[in-house]
Design a protein around this motif. Sequence first.
Motif, PDB file in Angstrom:
ATOM      1  N   TRP A 229      36.166 -49.920  80.158  1.00 31.42           N
ATOM      2  CA  TRP A 229      35.762 -50.890  81.596  1.00 31.42           C
ATOM      3  C   TRP A 229      34.359 -51.573  81.383  1.00 31.42           C
ATOM      4  O   TRP A 229      34.297 -52.683  81.776  1.00 31.42           O
ATOM      5  N   GLN A 230      33.383 -50.675  81.307  1.00 31.71           N
ATOM      6  CA  GLN A 230      32.234 -51.160  81.129  1.00 31.71           C
ATOM      7  C   GLN A 230      31.935 -52.553  79.928  1.00 31.71           C
ATOM      8  O   GLN A 230      31.193 -53.243  79.998  1.00 31.71           O
ATOM      9  N   ARG A 231      32.761 -52.022  78.974  1.00 28.03           N
ATOM     10  CA  ARG A 231      32.900 -53.448  77.858  1.00 28.03           C
ATOM     11  C   ARG A 231      33.581 -54.426  77.969  1.00 28.03           C
ATOM     12  O   ARG A 231      33.404 -55.557  77.863  1.00 28.03           O
ATOM     13  N   HIS A 232      34.643 -54.251  78.742  1.00 25.72           N
ATOM     14  CA  HIS A 232      35.737 -55.228  79.114  1.00 25.72           C
ATOM     15  C   HIS A 232      35.943 -55.729  80.431  1.00 25.72           C
ATOM     16  O   HIS A 232      36.703 -56.668  80.840  1.00 25.72           O
ATOM     17  N   GLY A 233      35.389 -54.978  81.334  1.00 19.27           N
ATOM     18  CA  GLY A 233      35.584 -54.951  82.765  1.00 19.27           C
ATOM     19  C   GLY A 233      35.378 -56.459  83.243  1.00 19.27           C
ATOM     20  O   GLY A 233      36.420 -56.942  84.115  1.00 19.27           O
TER      21      GLY A 233
END
Length: 275
Positions: free
Chosen positions: A20-24
């Motif tokens: 989620w941090q990479r693609h949120g």
Amino acid sequence: MSEIAVDAGPVRVPLDRTWWQRHGATTIVWGTRAALLVVLLVLWEIASDRWIDSTFVSRPSDILERLGEWSADGTLWSNTWITVQEIVYGFVLGAATGAAAGFLLASASLAYRVLDPFVMALYSIPKVALAPLFIVWFGIGMHMKVLLAAVTVFFLVFLNTAAGVRDVDRGLVDAVRLMGGTRRDIARKVVLPASMTGVLTGLKVSIPYALIGAVIGELVASNRGLGYLINDAAAQFDTAGVFATLVVLSVIASVLNVLVGLVGRRVNRWKPTDD
């Protein structure tokens, strides 16, 4: 005495980030876009024949049905293929000549100053007005639509490329000259890379105009292509057919935008990222 091998280059420290941090952020953007599109389509479907006459705006279900009918009998694919060829050939021809002319003329300051008002005068001519003249010169075949699209693309790419060349940092140019660089070195290693932003901007801006040029040619004189489908559907008051054709044109434009974006990321790999 033992020697310790030290790897040259920057040290890369892997970041332990969740999915989620990479693609949120990207997921939120695309999710919001999809939700907005669904809401608009639902409101359109509900409003049709309740608050607005469907004769003028059709409805999403009718448009989907028309696309299915045209796909089944081959009408959509044959006419789409004709228009795609005209758009792609016109885009490539106009972009290549516009980028080359913009780079060469903007690099020659005197020639650019002499020709600039003539280029702007030609650019100001409405491209719709050129369609009848192109019919006289090239007939009503595919060549006319390709050249009309190419002319439309040419000026946008030319102007953006020329602006990119003329905005190159003169300090970099002077630095290369002080190091003994030739005019060819300056053009290849400074001006060309630095002007790519202008070129890519011209390519992105000109995509819808390539569609406009090709479709205008088909609207004026053609018996095939998506412009012909629009004319034929409008003559029969088939609003769903007109909207179905516009949907296909929008998909074509989106695909071309994605392709140009991929090319832009590959060309601009040398630039530092904002992350």
